[in-house]
Design an enzyme around this catalytic site. Sequence first.
Site, mmCIF file in Angstrom:
data_model
loop_
_atom_site.group_PDB
_atom_site.id
_atom_site.type_symbol
_atom_site.label_atom_id
_atom_site.label_comp_id
_atom_site.label_asym_id
_atom_site.label_seq_id
_atom_site.Cartn_x
_atom_site.Cartn_y
_atom_site.Cartn_z
ATOM 1 N N ASP A 172 -1.715 0.941 -3.196
ATOM 2 C CA ASP A 172 -2.935 -0.345 -2.878
ATOM 3 C C ASP A 172 -4.071 0.192 -4.226
ATOM 4 O O ASP A 172 -4.589 0.989 -2.925
ATOM 5 C CB ASP A 172 -2.816 -0.481 -1.981
ATOM 6 N N GLU A 210 -6.658 13.796 -0.108
ATOM 7 C CA GLU A 210 -5.455 12.629 -0.640
ATOM 8 C C GLU A 210 -5.263 12.584 -1.537
ATOM 9 O O GLU A 210 -4.027 12.778 -2.052
ATOM 10 C CB GLU A 210 -6.560 11.396 0.293
#
Length: 561
Positions: A308, A492
Site C-alpha cells: 500500500d 523500513e
Amino acid sequence: MKSPAPSRPQKMALIPACIFLCFAALSVQAEETPVTPQPPDILLGPLFNDVQNAKLFPDQKTFADAVPNSDPLMIRMQQNQSGFDLRHFVNVNFTLPKEGEKYVPPEGQSLREHIDGLWPVLTRSTENTEKWDSLLPLPEPYVVPGGRFREVYYWDSYFTMLGLAESGHWDKVADMVANFAHEIDTYGHIPNGNRSYYLSRSQPPFFALMVELLAQHEGDAALKQYLPQMQKEYAYWMDGVENLQAGQQEKRVVKLQDGTLLNRYWDDRDTPRPESWVEDIATAKSNPNRPATEIYRDLRSAAASGWDFSSRWMDNPQQLNTLRTTSIVPVDLNSLMFKMEKILARASKAAGDNAMANQYETLANARQKGIEKYLWNDQQGWYADYDLKSHKVRNQLTAAALFPLYVNAAAKDRANKMATATKTHLLQPGGLNTTSVKSGQQWDAPNGWAPLQWVATEGLQNYGQKEVAMDISWHFLTNVQHTYDREKKLVEKYDVSTTGTGGGGGEYPLQDGFGWTNGVTLKMLDLICPKEQPCDNVPATRPLSESTTQPVKQKEAEPTP
C-alpha cells in the site's frame, strides 16, 4: 454437507473435505467467541469523523490508536455542548498513544550488535488491554516493526522471525507463532495487525511458513501442534468456494472460467480506513466517476496485500484513485497459497493423515498449474498478476514475480527467464527495485523493501541462480550498511537507485526500527560471509563465499493450452 451440483463434481473433488469441516468448526467456534471488537470509527460514530477531518494530529493513526477514557456512547453524548472545543474535548476524554522513546545505540556497535540490541527494544507485551482500546490483547510477548507501528503486523513478522531465529531467540519465534495461532482461534483469521480496525482484512499469508520455520527447531511437533490453525486459516482464504460458479469471485476466492481456483486480496469493509481516514476520503472524492465504496474497498484490499500503495494495482500509475486491487489476481498471494497447501500436506502427513495430505497435494498441484497458466506472461518472459477485467495476464514486472521461485512453484526454464528479467529490469546499485515505475507511491521505484530482497535471493538460489541472488544481497546489504554508518539506524525501506539513503513516498514519513529489515539483514550477513568467518558488519569488499543453499530440482514448464 450440501452435495455439489451434478455439473461440477470433478472440480469440487479438488476441494478437500477438511475445508468444509473447518467451516463447520469455525461456525461452532463463532458461538463461543466473544463479540468481535468494534473499530473506533464505529464506536465513536460522527465524533471520529469530526476529529479526523479536523486534522488535530499530523498522523491519522494517532486518533485511531487513542483509548477512550469512558464508554464511547457517553463521550459522544457530551459532544457539541456549550463552549465545546474539539481539541480540549479529545485531550480530556481520550488517552493518546505515547511517543516511543528514541533509541540511541551505544557507541561503536557493529551492525549485528545493533540489531541484536534492538530485539528487546522492539518487544511488547499486551496480555490485557483497556476495554475500549483498539489494540487487541495477545497472550505472549511479540516484536513490533518500530516507529508509528506500535502493534504486531502479520507478514512483517515472518521476516522479523527469520532474524530472531538467526539470533538464537527461538523462544520469541515460538511466542509469536502462538500469538498468531491465538488470533486464528479467536477471530477466524490473522488480521493485518492486532488492532480492531485491522480485523476486516488479513495480509500475505505467512503463518504456515512461520510454523515451518519453528519446525526447524522443534521438529514435526510444531507442524502437528499448529495443523488445526493452519487448516482454519486456509478455510478463511477459501471461504465461499463451495458455492462459486465459473467466472465468479467471492471475498478472497476467484474461480476462472475453466474452474481454476485462485485467490485475491479483499477487505470485508468498504469505508475509509480509520488509520488513513482523511486521505482515503480525499482519494475517493478525486474520482467522481467511481462509487466511493468501491475505491475504499480497493484501498483497503491494497493494504491487505502489504503493497500500500503501488502502480501494480492502478490503471494510471500517477492516480491512486484508479487502483482496483480486487479485480487483480496477485502472483505473490497465489504462490503463498501454494506454499500453504504444501505445508498443510506435510503437516497432515506428520500427523498420520495420509489421505488428507494427498488432498492438499492435489490442491497444490492444481494451483501450480493455475500459476503457470494464468500468472506467466510468455511475451514478456516473467511472472505477473492476472487481470479479471481484461481476462489477461498483466505486463508489468514487479518484485512479486519472484514469489513462484521462492516457494518452488516455478518451472526451471521460466525461473531462468526470471533471473534474466530481474538482472535486466529490477537490480539496482542499492538492491532490488520494487517496480520500475516512479509513481510517488512507496511500493514503486526507487524503493526497495527487505522482504522482497529476501524472497528474490532465496527464490533465485532455489533454481541455481546464485550469481543474481548474491548480487541482490550484496547490493542491499551495502545500502543498509551505508545508511547505518551515517544514521545509526535501520529503516523500513531504502532508495535502491543509490546506497545509503532511506526510501520515500507513501502516506507517512520514513520509519526506523525496523523489524523486517533487521531480520533480513542478519540472514544476508550469514549468507554472504563464510560460516568460519561470520561478519558483524558488511565487508568493504565482497567475500568469495559459497552458499550452503542447494538448488531444488525442478521440472520444465508444461505447455499451457
